[in-house]
Design an enzyme around this catalytic site. Sequence first.
Site, PDB file in Angstrom:
ATOM      1  CE  LYS A  58      -3.513  -9.215  -2.423  1.00  0.00           C
ATOM      2  NZ  LYS A  58      -4.274  -8.005  -1.532  1.00  0.00           N
TER       3      LYS A  58
ATOM      4  CD  GLU B 246      10.057  -2.598   7.514  1.00  0.00           C
ATOM      5  OE1 GLU B 246      10.296  -2.290   6.406  1.00  0.00           O
ATOM      6  OE2 GLU B 246       9.613  -3.997   7.579  1.00  0.00           O
TER       7      GLU B 246
ATOM      8  CD  GLU C 102      10.936  -4.287  -1.625  1.00  0.00           C
ATOM      9  OE1 GLU C 102      11.447  -4.422  -0.220  1.00  0.00           O
ATOM     10  OE2 GLU C 102       9.957  -3.922  -1.693  1.00  0.00           O
ATOM     11  CG  LEU C 103      10.372 -10.511   1.807  1.00  0.00           C
ATOM     12  CD1 LEU C 103      10.968 -11.791   2.318  1.00  0.00           C
ATOM     13  CD2 LEU C 103       8.870 -10.629   1.505  1.00  0.00           C
TER      14      LEU C 103
ATOM     15  CD1 TRP D 228      -0.187  -1.427   3.190  1.00  0.00           C
ATOM     16  CD2 TRP D 228       0.560   0.679   3.276  1.00  0.00           C
ATOM     17  NE1 TRP D 228       0.462  -1.506   4.346  1.00  0.00           N
ATOM     18  CE2 TRP D 228       1.177  -0.002   4.380  1.00  0.00           C
ATOM     19  CE3 TRP D 228       0.866   1.955   3.149  1.00  0.00           C
ATOM     20  CZ2 TRP D 228       1.986   0.557   5.574  1.00  0.00           C
ATOM     21  CZ3 TRP D 228       1.511   2.567   4.089  1.00  0.00           C
ATOM     22  CH2 TRP D 228       2.045   1.830   5.301  1.00  0.00           C
TER      23      TRP D 228
ATOM     24  CB  CYS E 192      10.906  -1.674   2.626  1.00  0.00           C
ATOM     25  SG  CYS E 192      11.153  -1.411   0.706  1.00  0.00           S
TER      26      CYS E 192
END
Length: 494
Positions: free
Chosen positions: A190, A397, A266-267, A166, A300
């Site tokens: 999605k 994070e 991609e975390l 988002w 991120c």
Amino acid sequence: MSTNTTTSTSLETKVLGRLPDGLLVDGSWRPAADGSTFTVSDPATGQPLARVADAGASDGVAAVDAAARAADSWAGTAPRERAEILRRAYELIMAQREEFALLITMEMGKSLEESRSEVTYGAEFLRWFSEEAVRISGRYGTSPEGNGTILVSHRPVGPCFLITPWNFPLAMATRKVAPALAAGCTVVLKPAESTPLTTQLFASVLLEAGVPAGVLNVLTSSRAAELSEPIIQHPELRKLSFTGSTPVGRHLLAQAAPQVLRTSMELGGNAPFLVFDDADVDSAVEGAMRAKFRNIGQACTAANRFLVHADLADDFAERMAERVRSLRIGRGTEPGVTIGPLIDRKALASNTALVQDAVAGGATVLTGGRALDQPGTFFEPTVLTDVPSTARLLDEEIFGPVAAIVPFADEESAIEIANRSEYGLAAYAYTQDLSRAHRLVRRLAVGMIGLNSGVLSNAAAPFGGVKHSGLGREGGAEGIHEYLETVYAFVASD
């Protein structure tokens, strides 16, 4: 009501009125199979913006079926034709830059200025991969033994399932869709439940640019697990690409294992921002503001841990706090606003808990530190010093406008602290020592480094991390190869 407010409301109504209605499956917009819908709200006000179709399991299967039917035809399309479609989409988005920026601000919360920057950045992936589409090459050469020829070529992976977050609703979609389409793959996309509207507008632009039916399918949904599982298990699916949290990424990797899907992940990130004793402090503070507070800290790549040489730490902290106090909080559509809301109440609670934990351990709040008691999900931009090594925000994070400043004694200890994380996405470093800069590139355990820069993302560069920050790369020449299989053929000599 002021003239400016009336104009803004009118534009918002106009943009929302342009959005297509339903799910995009096989070239047509249709309702969810069971008729379900869900509400998308403005995080700055809590007020609803729109209701969208809520895709379920059967919608997911139908979308993959459509992508599979279109796969061979799209893979056989001339690279130049694919390139021209992507280029047209780039031009259409840039022509509608203000509409896209307003929609991003409405559903995500960032300022209009930052949303405009995202539109420019996001559109660039369409232009970049329109150029890469015609540069997919192979290899031809004599075998070492001299008894034949080695041929290496590349072909599309096939139908792909792309899941976007988002925080950058346009750029994260273009960064996945553009290389997939350029490579000749079909797509089921999605978007995040919180920000599906920008993706709907993006999809309508791609259709206008000439993307054929079934090549792009879009599923808005509040039922992520119910929707994703049958898609990932679909026998025609060939690739999964996800941007989001590390725990969700682990779960998706486990789901992808039985099908042995190609995956790109991609975390999470926990970026260190290192300021050495020879750094230009003014430049470092400017870079820190961009690395931390861009996108309201919800990135991120956002700097989490500010590791500053002990000789500079107090000065750096005061200068940064002074800059932070000047930031203006509000709805992103308001003139002069630099800090919008966090995405939702869960994010607000998380930032509050992390700051409270640090303060309970002895941290000092130089500025900020609390949620605002008003409509929306606003959290004051915050600077902390005297942060204990046990503070959760040094390991987790943050994903919010909170900066934790930690002093270090020397280069070796700075690198050790920086690498003390399960994550390895990005790092930033300010130094005027060229030899040190090269050492940092070699020794920091991350996939991306900003040297004397607080921003490092670029469509022409490979984006991605190491360790628990993910697999694969997006962007750059490397990005299109995530959507290509390598095929080797040996041709015997006569």
